[in-house]
Scaffold this motif. Sequence first.
Motif: not given
Length: 78
Positions: A15-23, A25, A33
């Motif tokens: 999932f992290m590979d698909k979302v932008d830099e606002r997230f 972990r 977010n």
Amino acid sequence: ITGASLKIRGSIQGFMDKVDERFLRVNRGVLVNMEAIEQINTDSCQVAGMIFMLSRKERAANKRRYNDWLFRMAMGEQ
């Protein structure tokens, strides 16, 4: 910012590979977010009144990433 949660099947890294830099972990099972972070402390962050412990291994990198993101937002970058 709404406090909504999303349940997804699959790995968090996928999932992290698909979302932008606002997230960010913050630990093994929690993504937040960065726009929703109310406070970040030495070992935790607060989001929507909930406190999440930061991973010991990634604590310094997460704080650096959050501070870099805050700086970019303050400078008007998106």
